[in-house]
Structures are given as C-alpha cells and as structure tokens.
Write an enzyme that holds these catalytic residues in place. Sequence first.
Site, PDB file in Angstrom:
ATOM      1  N   GLY A  11       0.772  -1.242   0.000  1.00 22.50           N
ATOM      2  CA  GLY A  11       0.000   0.000   0.000  1.00 22.50           C
ATOM      3  C   GLY A  11       0.803   1.292   0.000  1.00 22.50           C
ATOM      4  N   ASN A  13       1.349   3.124  -2.602  1.00 25.29           N
ATOM      5  CA  ASN A  13       0.576   4.075  -3.428  1.00 25.29           C
ATOM      6  C   ASN A  13      -0.627   4.605  -2.648  1.00 25.29           C
ATOM      7  OD1 ASN A  13       1.536   4.535  -6.340  1.00 25.29           O
ATOM      8  ND2 ASN A  13       1.861   2.337  -6.037  1.00 25.29           N
ATOM      9  N   LYS A  64     -17.062 -14.644  -8.385  1.00 22.18           N
ATOM     10  CA  LYS A  64     -16.384 -13.349  -8.383  1.00 22.18           C
ATOM     11  C   LYS A  64     -17.419 -12.215  -8.387  1.00 22.18           C
ATOM     12  CE  LYS A  64     -13.037 -10.665 -10.917  1.00 22.18           C
ATOM     13  NZ  LYS A  64     -11.975 -10.694 -11.902  1.00 22.18           N
ATOM     14  N   MET A  89      -4.427  -7.063  -6.845  1.00 25.20           N
ATOM     15  CA  MET A  89      -3.924  -8.143  -7.693  1.00 25.20           C
ATOM     16  C   MET A  89      -5.027  -8.975  -8.361  1.00 25.20           C
ATOM     17  SD  MET A  89      -0.824  -7.438  -7.448  1.00 25.20           S
ATOM     18  CE  MET A  89       0.066  -8.829  -8.140  1.00 25.20           C
ATOM     19  N   LEU A  91      -8.172  -8.987 -11.580  1.00 27.65           N
ATOM     20  CA  LEU A  91      -8.823  -8.314 -12.711  1.00 27.65           C
ATOM     21  C   LEU A  91     -10.185  -7.833 -12.236  1.00 27.65           C
ATOM     22  CD1 LEU A  91      -8.578 -10.224 -16.111  1.00 27.65           C
ATOM     23  CD2 LEU A  91      -7.816  -7.912 -15.548  1.00 27.65           C
ATOM     24  N   ASN A 106      -6.040   2.654 -12.319  1.00 26.05           N
ATOM     25  CA  ASN A 106      -5.013   1.713 -11.860  1.00 26.05           C
ATOM     26  C   ASN A 106      -3.644   2.327 -12.109  1.00 26.05           C
ATOM     27  OD1 ASN A 106      -3.837  -0.773 -10.987  1.00 26.05           O
ATOM     28  ND2 ASN A 106      -3.497  -1.331 -13.131  1.00 26.05           N
ATOM     29  N   HIS A 108       0.288   1.126 -12.976  1.00 27.03           N
ATOM     30  CA  HIS A 108       1.050  -0.043 -13.425  1.00 27.03           C
ATOM     31  C   HIS A 108       2.524   0.347 -13.597  1.00 27.03           C
ATOM     32  CE1 HIS A 108       1.730  -3.916 -15.255  1.00 27.03           C
ATOM     33  NE2 HIS A 108       2.461  -3.308 -16.173  1.00 27.03           N
TER      34      HIS A 108
END
Length: 200
Positions: A11, A13, A64, A89, A91, A106, A108
């Site tokens: 964490g 970010n 999900k 982590m 999708l 997001n 990356h």
Amino acid sequence: MKIGVLASGRGSNLQAIIDACESGKISAEVKVVISDHKEAYALKRAEMHKIPHYFVDIKKFKSKAHYEEEVLRLLKKHGVQLVCLAGYMRLVGEVLLKAYPMSIMNIHPSLLPAFPGLNAQKQAIEYGVKVSGCTVHFVDEGMDTGPIILQSAVQVFENDTEETLAKRILEQEHVIYPKAIELFSKGKLKIEGRRVKILE
Ligand code: GRF
C-alpha cells in the site's frame, strides 16, 4: 471527491494518495480501503489514518460477481465516486466496471502497452529496454489495457536489478497517481475513445 482504494499488499501508493489528500495537495478524501488480503499492510495504513477499512474474503463468495457485489456495497456505503486500484492483484469484473464506468483507475509499473501483467519491472530488465516507467490508466475489462491518463519515464541502467528499477519507478508512481486523481476530481480528463485529453 470521495475515493475508495482497493489494495492487496503493502500500500505505498495508497499512502501517497492519503498523504496528498491530507496535505491538501489534492482535493479528495480516501473514504474507504478494501483488501482481498487479510494481512495487507494497506489495511494497517488505513487504520493508522482512521480510514474505514475492510478485508473481503473472496473465498466466502459463490462467484467473483458475488464478491464484487460486496465490494460495491462497501464502496457505495462510503459514497465513493472514484475507485483507485493500488496494487490490487485481481482483474476487475463486470459488476464493478458497470457500477463505475471510466471511474476506476489503476497504476502499473511500466510504460504501457509495454509489459502488462505481473512482474513488469522484471519483464523490462529481461527485455533490455533502456527506458521504463509507470502508467496511470482507466480500468476496462482487459489486463492493463484501459485509456492512459498519465505516464512517467525513468532510465534503466546497466547494473539495475528488478529491485533497483522497481524502486526508481515507485518514486514516480507516488507522484503521478495523486496527480491523475487531482485531474479527475477537477473534471479535467476528457475521454475520447482510447485517448484521454487533459483539459487546461
Ligand atoms: C506498484 O508497483 C503498482 O504499480 C503495482 O503494484 C505495486 C503496488 O505497490 N500495480 P504498493 O502496494 O502501492 O506499494
């Protein structure tokens, strides 16, 4: 603007976003932090800043979609307008994408579209690129494929390891993620197809 952060790990970010909010650098507030990992340090960071935080155990749900319904319930409960993935982590599925169209971001650790997916820094070193960096993008149904908001480049040195490169990139992540949130909160991001225009 009310932000919800989804994070699976340490964490850093999340911390950069919290710091930018608390210092008044950006006009936003982290209202809730949700993790799919019980031990995620991100949850501790939320606790230290007295931000409501939840562990949602995907194993407890039939699918999900059911898991995301619960995440969505928590986001809505806290009035979240923008969802920020910060080392999340998984999708993102249809439930969240439908509820927050072009309102999920997001970060990356590569210059997308190069090196999507896991271990982007390792991929960069192995490929032999001389420049890498990080990307903040809107989230769509793909893996790191959504419209790009901001990018920052860093040099790759010959003696770099995955760790030294990751550290250099991370410093930039902590700069551009709050910046992208600020632009969004001020209504300065205009999405035209794949392109995100930054309005003056
Ligand atoms: C960062 O490198 C981010 O770009 C990637 O996962 C890592 C998360 O780090 N998506 P942290 O949990 O924010 O410290």
